[in-house]
Design an enzyme around this catalytic site. Sequence first.
Site, mmCIF file in Angstrom:
data_model
loop_
_atom_site.group_PDB
_atom_site.id
_atom_site.type_symbol
_atom_site.label_atom_id
_atom_site.label_comp_id
_atom_site.label_asym_id
_atom_site.label_seq_id
_atom_site.Cartn_x
_atom_site.Cartn_y
_atom_site.Cartn_z
ATOM 1 N N GLY A 1 33.729 84.804 55.770
ATOM 2 C CA GLY A 1 33.266 83.870 54.753
ATOM 3 C C GLY A 1 32.492 82.684 55.300
ATOM 4 O O GLY A 1 32.027 81.858 54.542
ATOM 5 N N ASP B 1 29.250 81.020 56.519
ATOM 6 C CA ASP B 1 27.850 81.382 56.328
ATOM 7 C C ASP B 1 27.009 81.114 57.564
ATOM 8 O O ASP B 1 26.118 81.869 57.890
ATOM 9 C CB ASP B 1 27.263 80.586 55.158
ATOM 10 C CG ASP B 1 27.991 80.905 53.867
ATOM 11 O OD1 ASP B 1 28.357 82.076 53.693
ATOM 12 O OD2 ASP B 1 28.205 79.997 53.056
ATOM 13 N N HIS C 1 9.247 75.703 67.474
ATOM 14 C CA HIS C 1 8.666 76.620 66.487
ATOM 15 C C HIS C 1 9.604 76.744 65.294
ATOM 16 O O HIS C 1 10.718 76.228 65.321
ATOM 17 C CB HIS C 1 8.352 77.985 67.105
ATOM 18 C CG HIS C 1 9.554 78.753 67.570
ATOM 19 N ND1 HIS C 1 10.276 78.398 68.681
ATOM 20 C CD2 HIS C 1 10.164 79.857 67.061
ATOM 21 C CE1 HIS C 1 11.268 79.256 68.854
ATOM 22 N NE2 HIS C 1 11.234 80.152 67.874
ATOM 23 N N ASP D 1 16.781 79.928 64.291
ATOM 24 C CA ASP D 1 17.654 79.584 65.423
ATOM 25 C C ASP D 1 17.129 78.372 66.197
ATOM 26 O O ASP D 1 17.688 77.991 67.218
ATOM 27 C CB ASP D 1 17.876 80.797 66.349
ATOM 28 C CG ASP D 1 16.590 81.348 66.953
ATOM 29 O OD1 ASP D 1 15.559 81.356 66.262
ATOM 30 O OD2 ASP D 1 16.620 81.772 68.127
ATOM 31 N N ASP E 1 13.587 80.273 77.982
ATOM 32 C CA ASP E 1 14.044 81.431 77.210
ATOM 33 C C ASP E 1 14.213 82.621 78.163
ATOM 34 O O ASP E 1 13.332 82.885 78.977
ATOM 35 C CB ASP E 1 12.937 81.708 76.170
ATOM 36 C CG ASP E 1 13.019 83.068 75.472
ATOM 37 O OD1 ASP E 1 14.072 83.717 75.543
ATOM 38 O OD2 ASP E 1 12.017 83.456 74.841
ATOM 39 N N HIS F 1 9.832 88.056 72.507
ATOM 40 C CA HIS F 1 10.283 87.402 73.744
ATOM 41 C C HIS F 1 9.781 88.117 75.001
ATOM 42 O O HIS F 1 9.526 89.319 74.990
ATOM 43 C CB HIS F 1 11.812 87.345 73.767
ATOM 44 C CG HIS F 1 12.385 86.520 72.665
ATOM 45 N ND1 HIS F 1 12.608 85.173 72.792
ATOM 46 C CD2 HIS F 1 12.741 86.848 71.405
ATOM 47 C CE1 HIS F 1 13.106 84.701 71.656
ATOM 48 N NE2 HIS F 1 13.195 85.703 70.795
ATOM 49 N N HIS G 1 18.684 80.031 76.008
ATOM 50 C CA HIS G 1 18.410 81.056 75.005
ATOM 51 C C HIS G 1 18.880 82.432 75.471
ATOM 52 O O HIS G 1 18.078 83.369 75.580
ATOM 53 C CB HIS G 1 16.906 81.076 74.693
ATOM 54 C CG HIS G 1 16.573 81.589 73.312
ATOM 55 N ND1 HIS G 1 16.824 82.876 72.925
ATOM 56 C CD2 HIS G 1 16.018 80.989 72.237
ATOM 57 C CE1 HIS G 1 16.425 83.048 71.673
ATOM 58 N NE2 HIS G 1 15.942 81.912 71.226
ATOM 59 N N ASP H 1 30.436 76.577 55.485
ATOM 60 C CA ASP H 1 30.997 77.528 54.546
ATOM 61 C C ASP H 1 30.499 77.143 53.167
ATOM 62 O O ASP H 1 30.939 76.154 52.616
ATOM 63 C CB ASP H 1 32.522 77.404 54.633
ATOM 64 C CG ASP H 1 33.229 78.280 53.631
ATOM 65 O OD1 ASP H 1 32.559 79.064 52.955
ATOM 66 O OD2 ASP H 1 34.457 78.166 53.531
HETATM 67 ZN ZN LIG Z 1 14.882 81.703 69.366
HETATM 68 ZN ZN LIG Z 2 11.848 82.265 67.959
#
Ligand SMILES: [Zn+2]
Ligand SMILES: [Zn+2]
Length: 560
Positions: free
Chosen positions: A47, A49, A72, A76, A198, A372, A394, A447
């Site tokens: 439950g 979110d 960007h 995320d 990343d 990526h 990342h 939530d």
């Molecule tokens: Zn990302």
């Molecule tokens: Zn991205």
Amino acid sequence: MTREARVRISPLGGVGEVGKNSTLVELAEEMLIVDAGVKFPETELHGVDLVVCDYSYIADRLDSLVGIVFTHGHEDHIGGLPYLIMQLDPHDPIPIYGTPLTLGLISVKLKEHGLLGRVIQYAIRDGQRSRLGPFEIEPIAVNHSIPDAVGLVIRTPAGVLFHTGDFKFDPTPVEGRTTDNERLRQLGDEGVLALLSDCVRVEQPGWTASELGVREALEQLIGLAPGRVLVTTFASNIGRLREVVRSAHKLGRKTSIVGRSMEENLRVARDLGFMNVPEGSLVDLRDLNDLPPEKVVLLSTGSQGEPTSVLSRIARGDHPLVKIQPNDTVIFSASPVPGNEESVARSIDNLFRRGARVIYQMIDPRVHVSGHASREELKHLLDLVRPKYLVPLHGEHRMLWLFRELAAECGIPRENVFLTEIGDVVAFGEAGAQREEPISSGSVLVDGLTIGEVTNVVLRDRRRLAADGVVFVSVTLDRETGELLSGPDFVSRGFLQLSSEETDGLFEEARERVCEALEGDERRQPDVNYLVGKVRDTLNSFVYERTRRRPMILPRITEV
Ligand SMILES: [Zn+2]
Ligand SMILES: [Zn+2]
């Protein structure tokens, strides 16, 4: 003599996990945040979110925050901003920085939460430098699965940092924007103290395939489809949305967007000039009914099998406007984020079940490419930037670890690569780099509309309810004497088959146990809290003994 300047780096999220990327950069008393993302929870978090970073460290020193810079517009990286603001006391508007598309997508989010007035937005562009307190930032163009993505040069009195954001080196991107190799090489010549990069695809050998291949595949598949085509991808994958609309148009089809978040993103991208599609190629969903199926393409969210998404509803047959028809083709132009494989597979099964032909990455690898960098691209980055120190970001811990090995192959000593957990602090200066005391950090669960109110206790209860169900037991006692007047009566949900013989027998025996437990307390004024505990303990051990299950037991004792 002045004290040597040291710049401190601390990942607030995005290490040891994929999601909620956010990095703190501190110099003396001033701080800068790069990105504030969300993470979508694994199914164990019943439950819940969203998961966002714990920003209590920032909340305690809000006056020191010079700004938040975004690389960007992916969830995320930007999706946590509303919850970051909610974790702060009322404050003067916070300066936020991003390229035009990134700010456009952020504005949609802040508007939804009524928080637009809590920030001041500053647009940044490749090559233009901005000063934020002791930091000077310079965006460098990078190619990624969303337009207008940048990496960030952060110049400080302690040295130059480069934060890559999310990137790959696609030499033939469909939107024409490549990662700026030349600028990265110049940056390497200038001298980079620490690279923050990343590394989520470090496990993948070679180079990530070009977006051009996806265009060709989409054109071919849409061209061959006998009826309607439904394409699903991330709502934020603006480049992919544009490719689908263009391919459809080229093949004489009209495209319609199904789903609010995708419509909203498309509108922003269009207003800002990132969605140049031919006039009349997009139509309203309601106008599609007049067109023959072979002239129609639908675009929707749900590529991750999210249960409330448009595609999952279509797959279950409960979308009010879109029903799967024979000859429909569904294309998953995305790959499941780790953890979502199961729900994506369910969606695909349901679509096949309703008669659609489904094409997904496992059966046609061309329908999606990652945004990526793979191993060879990470090496290429290290060759260009030539940093003294490296902080992999990342990625899950194994990815950070593998990036250190890769960097070692490229000549960066292992001791110059810092593997971190959330909240770790690494300080860099001319004299060297070292770890410092971790800062307060962690995860906050969102939530529905509440934030941070889902505690571990709540989660434990939800897990238990999901696994073993619940048993309600009600008892009525005489207020004066404690005598049992009625009950115990049982109601259960999700526990055992209701009204089977076995259940009846079990509850009959449970009734006796509860009566015995209450008997000892007759003829004196009952203490309800004590009795509730006693009934619960009695039933817990009895039910476990008989069924090896631990349903949640909720006694209700009424006095009359
Ligand atoms: Zn990302
Ligand atoms: Zn991205």
